[in-house]
Structures are given as structure tokens and as C-alpha cells.
Scaffold this active site. Structure first.
Site, mmCIF file in Angstrom:
data_model
loop_
_atom_site.group_PDB
_atom_site.id
_atom_site.type_symbol
_atom_site.label_atom_id
_atom_site.label_comp_id
_atom_site.label_asym_id
_atom_site.label_seq_id
_atom_site.Cartn_x
_atom_site.Cartn_y
_atom_site.Cartn_z
ATOM 1 N N SER A 74 2.436 0.076 5.148
ATOM 2 C CA SER A 74 1.295 -0.558 4.483
ATOM 3 C C SER A 74 0.843 0.248 3.258
ATOM 4 C CB SER A 74 0.126 -0.686 5.465
ATOM 5 O OG SER A 74 -0.217 0.594 5.978
ATOM 6 N N GLU A 75 1.311 1.505 3.137
ATOM 7 C CA GLU A 75 0.962 2.319 1.965
ATOM 8 C C GLU A 75 2.107 2.337 0.942
ATOM 9 O OE1 GLU A 75 -1.924 3.025 1.523
ATOM 10 O OE2 GLU A 75 -2.945 3.885 3.257
ATOM 11 N N HIS A 94 2.910 11.205 3.270
ATOM 12 C CA HIS A 94 1.468 11.046 3.493
ATOM 13 C C HIS A 94 1.199 11.293 4.971
ATOM 14 C CE1 HIS A 94 -2.505 9.634 4.041
ATOM 15 N NE2 HIS A 94 -2.144 8.522 4.655
HETATM 16 ZN ZN LIG Z 1 -3.374 7.581 5.979
#
Ligand SMILES: [Zn+2]
Length: 210
Positions: A74-75, A94
Site C-alpha cells: 500500500s506504500e 520502510h
Molecule cells: Zn508504516
């Protein structure tokens, strides 16, 4: 490196992040360049320590899926913005490392000049203003603060490290968290002794030549 080897390295990195407590459950996401216009990324959902190489998703730099059965993280937007802007970056991690994220919650970056490893391997770590996770808002904030940094803290969220390789990005994530823990300990003791400007300059020169 072949795609298969890169996918295996991504899966191993997910396990390490989980084992070292740098993420919890489904947290975190990783990406690594797999060609001129190809990137391997972790899929959305699923426990990170259980991901297998075959779960990784191949996308192009515009975010279109080119391979793999699952949906990308989703990132994805955050990863691709960094990879499009910085040709020197081969991998992005991340995570939510607890001590480093504590600095981000306190409204601080990690700009200490007290630990040689932090200066040498990571450099100054700015704090990126809050952006809603999983939306372009976060990517926009990261893009604005990216510059030539090797790591960023995300306000009220976590951390991002970059590297020419996945291994370099991983080392930076470990060093960032380790340094944050040491700094927290020193603050508890009441004093953080900074290195002299001469030593900092020598370390920064060393970093530039690596
Ligand atoms: Zn995060």
C-alpha cells in the site's frame, strides 16, 4: 543479481526486520530495483516474517504490475517516488523501529553528532512532517524532504532507509535503530557528549568517499 535471488533477499530481509523487532505483524514494506524500469516490492497484507520469494510483486516505475500474483504494498507510491527521484538508490526499506520512531513521535529527527557509526553510515536524518500512511500525502511529504539523505524519520509513523543495495539499506535501518537506542540511554543518564567539529568533518569526508 537474478530476480529470483533478489526476491529471496527481500524475503530474508522481511524475516530479519521481524526477528529484530523493527516491525510488528504486517508492518513495513521493501523495494529493490530489478532492472532499468523494473522494481520488486513486498505485497500488501500478510505477516512479513512468512513472506516467500514467490510473494514479491514486480512493477514498473509508473506502478503498473508486471509480475507476481499479489497486489503491491500500500506504500508503493512512497517507494516509487524515491526510486524515480534518486538514480543512486537501489533499494528502499520502510519499517517501524521502536526507538527511532520514538524520536519521530517526539517531533525530532536524528541529527546527533555523537556516534561515529551514525555519521559514517547514515548521516543526518531529517524528520518528515506527517502524511497519512498509504496515501500520496505521505509520498509528497517524503519527496519534499528527500534531498540526498540516506534515511528519514516519518512523524508519528516510522523510518525509511535507502541504499545502493538492499544490504546497504538494511545496515542503515539497523544502525539507525541502534543509534536511537543508545541516544535514548544517554539522555536518561542526563548528558549526550557531542564529537568535536574536527572529528565530525573527518567522518563526513570518509562517508563521502565510501
Ligand atoms: Zn508504516
Amino acid at each position: 543479481m537474478t530476480r529470483r535471488a533478489l526476491a529471496a533477499e527481500l524475503a530474508a530481509c522481511c524475516r530479519h526486520l521481524s526477528q529484530r523487532g523493527l516491525i510488528a505483524g504486517r508492518d513495513g514494506n521493501l523495494s529493490a530495483r530489478a532492472g532499468k524500469d523494473r522494481v520488486l516490492v513486498t505485497p500488501s497484507g500478510g505477516l512479513k516474517h512468512r513472506l516467500r520469494p514467490a510473494d514479491m510483486v514486480e512493477v514498473d516505475l509508473a506502478g503498473r504490475r508486471q509480475g507476481g500474483r499479489r497486489n503491491p504494498t500500500s506504500e508503493l507510491d512512497l517507494h516509487l517516488r524515491i526510486l524515480r527521484l534518486r538514480s543512486d538508490v537501489g533499494a528502499v526499506i520502510h519499517a517501524h523501529p521502536p526507538a527511532a520512531t520514538a524520536f519521530a513521535l517526539a517531533g525530532e529527527g536524528l541529527a546527533s553528532f555523537s556516534l561515529p557509526e551514525l555519521i559514517l553510515l547514515v548521516g543526518r536524518v531529517p524528520l518528515v512532517p506527517f502524511g497519512m500512511p498509504g496515501t500520496p500525502e505521505l509520498g509528497e511529504q517524503v519527496e519534499a524532504c528527500l534531498g540526498g539523505h540516506a534515511a528519514l524519520l516519518l512523524a508519528n509513523h516510522g523510518a525509511v532507509t535507502l541504499g545502493r543495495s538492499l544490504e546497504e539499506a538494511w545496515i542503515r535501518m539497523e544502525t539507525l535503530e541502534h543509534s536511537a537506542r543508545i541516544l535514548l540511554g544517554a539522555r536518561l543518564l542526563g548528558r549526550v557528549t557531542e564529537l568535536t567539529p574536527e572529528v565530525v568533518a573527518r567522518l563526513e569526508a570518509l562517508r563521502a568517499s565510501v
